[in-house]
Design a protein around this motif. Sequence first.
Motif, mmCIF file in Angstrom:
data_model
loop_
_atom_site.group_PDB
_atom_site.id
_atom_site.type_symbol
_atom_site.label_atom_id
_atom_site.label_comp_id
_atom_site.label_asym_id
_atom_site.label_seq_id
_atom_site.Cartn_x
_atom_site.Cartn_y
_atom_site.Cartn_z
ATOM 1 N N LEU A 119 52.072 -49.531 -1.824
ATOM 2 C CA LEU A 119 53.377 -50.060 -1.439
ATOM 3 C C LEU A 119 54.371 -49.963 -2.586
ATOM 4 N N ALA A 120 53.896 -50.125 -3.826
ATOM 5 C CA ALA A 120 54.798 -49.981 -4.973
ATOM 6 C C ALA A 120 55.299 -48.542 -5.078
ATOM 7 N N ALA A 121 54.397 -47.578 -4.859
ATOM 8 C CA ALA A 121 54.799 -46.166 -4.877
ATOM 9 C C ALA A 121 55.774 -45.869 -3.742
ATOM 10 N N TYR A 122 55.550 -46.485 -2.593
ATOM 11 C CA TYR A 122 56.469 -46.320 -1.454
ATOM 12 C C TYR A 122 57.855 -46.851 -1.815
ATOM 13 N N ASP A 123 57.900 -48.009 -2.474
ATOM 14 C CA ASP A 123 59.178 -48.601 -2.861
ATOM 15 C C ASP A 123 59.907 -47.706 -3.849
ATOM 16 N N GLN A 124 59.176 -47.046 -4.741
ATOM 17 C CA GLN A 124 59.812 -46.132 -5.688
ATOM 18 C C GLN A 124 60.469 -44.961 -4.963
ATOM 19 N N LEU A 125 59.863 -44.527 -3.859
ATOM 20 C CA LEU A 125 60.390 -43.376 -3.127
ATOM 21 C C LEU A 125 61.616 -43.729 -2.283
ATOM 22 N N VAL A 126 61.566 -44.868 -1.607
ATOM 23 C CA VAL A 126 62.640 -45.205 -0.670
ATOM 24 C C VAL A 126 63.736 -46.052 -1.306
ATOM 25 N N CYS A 127 63.429 -46.783 -2.369
ATOM 26 C CA CYS A 127 64.432 -47.625 -3.038
ATOM 27 C C CYS A 127 64.333 -47.465 -4.552
ATOM 28 N N PRO A 128 64.598 -46.263 -5.073
ATOM 29 C CA PRO A 128 64.451 -46.033 -6.517
ATOM 30 C C PRO A 128 65.372 -46.912 -7.350
ATOM 31 N N GLN A 129 66.473 -47.365 -6.762
ATOM 32 C CA GLN A 129 67.413 -48.195 -7.518
ATOM 33 C C GLN A 129 66.833 -49.558 -7.879
ATOM 34 N N ARG A 130 65.770 -49.976 -7.208
ATOM 35 C CA ARG A 130 65.181 -51.279 -7.512
ATOM 36 C C ARG A 130 64.329 -51.244 -8.773
ATOM 37 N N GLY A 131 63.930 -50.066 -9.206
ATOM 38 C CA GLY A 131 63.177 -49.945 -10.443
ATOM 39 C C GLY A 131 61.769 -50.501 -10.379
ATOM 40 N N THR A 132 61.125 -50.419 -9.227
ATOM 41 C CA THR A 132 59.754 -50.910 -9.096
ATOM 42 C C THR A 132 58.815 -50.086 -9.980
ATOM 43 N N ARG A 133 57.937 -50.775 -10.691
ATOM 44 C CA ARG A 133 57.006 -50.106 -11.591
ATOM 45 C C ARG A 133 55.572 -50.289 -11.094
ATOM 46 N N LEU A 134 54.778 -49.260 -11.252
ATOM 47 C CA LEU A 134 53.359 -49.343 -10.941
ATOM 48 C C LEU A 134 52.636 -50.018 -12.096
ATOM 49 N N ARG A 135 51.711 -50.898 -11.776
ATOM 50 C CA ARG A 135 50.964 -51.575 -12.827
ATOM 51 C C ARG A 135 50.091 -50.551 -13.566
ATOM 52 N N SER A 136 49.781 -50.830 -14.810
ATOM 53 C CA SER A 136 48.947 -49.924 -15.591
ATOM 54 C C SER A 136 47.492 -50.055 -15.159
ATOM 55 N N VAL A 137 46.779 -48.952 -15.127
ATOM 56 C CA VAL A 137 45.360 -48.948 -14.772
ATOM 57 C C VAL A 137 44.575 -48.277 -15.893
ATOM 58 N N ASP A 138 43.327 -48.691 -16.034
ATOM 59 C CA ASP A 138 42.437 -48.158 -17.063
ATOM 60 C C ASP A 138 41.260 -47.481 -16.366
ATOM 61 N N VAL A 139 41.378 -46.182 -16.149
ATOM 62 C CA VAL A 139 40.345 -45.441 -15.424
ATOM 63 C C VAL A 139 39.027 -45.438 -16.200
ATOM 64 N N GLU A 140 39.095 -45.460 -17.536
ATOM 65 C CA GLU A 140 37.875 -45.428 -18.348
ATOM 66 C C GLU A 140 36.988 -46.645 -18.099
ATOM 67 N N SER A 141 37.583 -47.756 -17.676
ATOM 68 C CA SER A 141 36.791 -48.967 -17.444
ATOM 69 C C SER A 141 35.817 -48.797 -16.281
ATOM 70 N N LEU A 142 36.051 -47.805 -15.424
ATOM 71 C CA LEU A 142 35.110 -47.547 -14.333
ATOM 72 C C LEU A 142 33.751 -47.106 -14.869
ATOM 73 N N LEU A 143 33.736 -46.475 -16.040
ATOM 74 C CA LEU A 143 32.491 -45.961 -16.595
ATOM 75 C C LEU A 143 31.603 -47.065 -17.138
ATOM 76 N N THR A 144 32.188 -48.205 -17.493
ATOM 77 C CA THR A 144 31.405 -49.291 -18.092
ATOM 78 C C THR A 144 31.379 -50.531 -17.207
ATOM 79 N N ARG A 145 31.743 -50.388 -15.938
ATOM 80 C CA ARG A 145 31.882 -51.566 -15.082
ATOM 81 C C ARG A 145 30.561 -52.279 -14.827
ATOM 82 N N GLY A 146 29.414 -51.592 -14.947
ATOM 83 C CA GLY A 146 28.138 -52.219 -14.651
ATOM 84 C C GLY A 146 27.364 -52.666 -15.869
#
Length: 284
Positions: A119-146
């Motif tokens: 939904l955040a990505a959708y908001d960036q596409l349809v309402c770019p003037q609002r300046g919605t930002r996607l939260r940061s994600v850490d893909v590397e943490s998937l490797l040590t999740r267990g």
Amino acid sequence: TYPAIYEFCGQIDLQALRAALRVALDRHPFLDSRIERTASGLAWRKSSDLNLAATEDAASGPMDRWIDPFAERPFRWRWVAGNDQASGATGGAPGKLMLVFHHAAVDAIGGLMFVGDWLAAYDQLVCPQRGTRLRSVDVESLLTRGRATVTKSATCELAAGDSQAQKRGLGIGGIARELYRFFFRRVTPLATHSTVCEEPIDLLYNVTFSVAESESLRRLADRLGVTLNDVAMCDLLRNLRAWNQRHGTAGRWYRITMPVNLRDRAQLKMPAANRIGYAIIDRD
């Protein structure tokens, strides 16, 4: 699998929603992959030959078709317009976003994170003037999740020989007792062949809070520095203990399983995954 439904009252651009889906999938690898057999066993692999359009269910019936994680992405979605027409209808109308996730890939918390990014990505596409930002994600943490980790404070506590920390250690005898409890005092099923009742029984007990009650609980959670779920869990355990104290005879006490979020603070930025475990709560 498990479902999720989000109801919208505004105008939705379906083309932008489909484009935003691609952005969200790039941030959550499990939902953009399928299971493959490798030399070392089963593994999630991102596959470029998967058809993104195949995740959209344009049918009008129940979304109950089996999701095969070996052949397709582990989720499916459908847009249902306000006039109950399926996702084949044109965009620009309010309606419902319906999803089904495969539990092997993500749990409910991970699914919620994914939808939030979508939904955040959708908001960036349809309402770019609002300046919605996607939260940061850490893909590397998937490797040590267990992997289990020991914090510095816990290490110092054990090194100092704290008596309470030592008491919390199970030891061989404690492990044997826990195994006995698990195998011989396991959770009783809700129904068996010997519990036949002529009248149908609704096994799901739902409680609805008023707006005032919800706000009161939120204020309490904020004051205590905990989540709303923590407050609800505390009240549940208190009531469970009170019931067991009144009905503590053999065969007349509750034992329940409770889902537990295994994400720690270091995994708050982890992409959507399955990090839910289950704890057994009984009269002890």
